[in-house]
Design a protein around this motif. Structure first.
Motif, PDB file in Angstrom:
ATOM      1  N   LEU A  22     -11.824  37.389 -82.320  1.00 31.29           N
ATOM      2  CA  LEU A  22     -11.660  37.809 -83.719  1.00 31.29           C
ATOM      3  C   LEU A  22     -11.588  39.323 -83.776  1.00 31.29           C
ATOM      4  N   LYS A  25     -11.008  41.987 -89.175  1.00 32.33           N
ATOM      5  CA  LYS A  25     -10.051  41.728 -90.246  1.00 32.33           C
ATOM      6  C   LYS A  25     -10.719  41.780 -91.613  1.00 32.33           C
ATOM      7  N   ILE A  27     -12.120  40.639 -95.283  1.00 33.47           N
ATOM      8  CA  ILE A  27     -13.079  39.616 -95.686  1.00 33.47           C
ATOM      9  C   ILE A  27     -12.397  38.621 -96.620  1.00 33.47           C
ATOM     10  N   LYS A  33     -17.807  38.937 -92.868  1.00 35.08           N
ATOM     11  CA  LYS A  33     -17.078  39.910 -92.065  1.00 35.08           C
ATOM     12  C   LYS A  33     -17.023  39.386 -90.628  1.00 35.08           C
ATOM     13  N   ASP A  34     -15.861  39.468 -90.006  1.00 33.02           N
ATOM     14  CA  ASP A  34     -15.680  38.924 -88.666  1.00 33.02           C
ATOM     15  C   ASP A  34     -16.681  39.499 -87.670  1.00 33.02           C
ATOM     16  N   LEU A  37     -20.098  37.996 -88.193  1.00 32.20           N
ATOM     17  CA  LEU A  37     -20.085  36.605 -87.759  1.00 32.20           C
ATOM     18  C   LEU A  37     -20.281  36.504 -86.250  1.00 32.20           C
ATOM     19  N   ALA A  95     -13.390  33.219 -92.709  1.00 30.54           N
ATOM     20  CA  ALA A  95     -13.612  33.484 -91.281  1.00 30.54           C
ATOM     21  C   ALA A  95     -13.611  32.185 -90.474  1.00 30.54           C
ATOM     22  N   LYS A  98     -10.125  31.284 -89.738  1.00 29.94           N
ATOM     23  CA  LYS A  98      -9.506  32.183 -88.758  1.00 29.94           C
ATOM     24  C   LYS A  98      -9.877  31.755 -87.335  1.00 29.94           C
TER      25      LYS A  98
END
Length: 121
Positions: A22, A25, A27, A33-34, A37, A95, A98
């Motif tokens: 990831l 990127k 939100i 937030k990547d 995470l 997320a 993604k």
């Protein structure tokens, strides 16, 4: 009705690889937030996420919460007040989606590569 796909199964390792890949990127609607995470996901949580993804694959359906995107308008020129026709929109997914997309893409790329190598032999 039979399940959509019973042969595909995403492993926890594939999910972990997708998480590691990831970027930083924007939100999505989940407000995750990547980078945050990546820091908080434990092996137990990754296992549950992997189980969820495999359920999605079996059912052939992504839940609505995972496919709800935040739409953002961006200026093509960078101007805060762009002229008409100089705006583009982007959709920012949650997320969790993604990660799912990255894992599926990696699997498809691997499968395609194996298939290409098979035909070359």
């Amino acid at each position: 009705m039979s399940p959509a796909n019973t042969t595909w199964h995403l492993s926890e390792m594939e999910v972990n690889t997708a998480i590691a890949n990831l970027g930083n990127k924007a939100i999505g609607v989940d407000l995750l937030k990547d980078t945050t995470l990546k820091k908080v996901l434990t092996p137990e949580i990754v296992s549950k996420i992997s189980d969820s993804y495999n359920c999605w694959i079996r059912k052939g359906n992504i839940p609505q919460y995972a496919s709800t995107a935040r739409v953002v308008a961006l200026s093509k020129t960078g101007s805060p007040y762009p002229p008409k026709g100089q705006i583009r929109t982007i959709s920012i997914l949650p997320a969790i989606t993604k990660i799912y997309e990255k894992a599926i893409l990696a699997r498809m790329t691997q499968s395609n590569s194996e298939l290409t190598n098979f035909h070359k032999a």
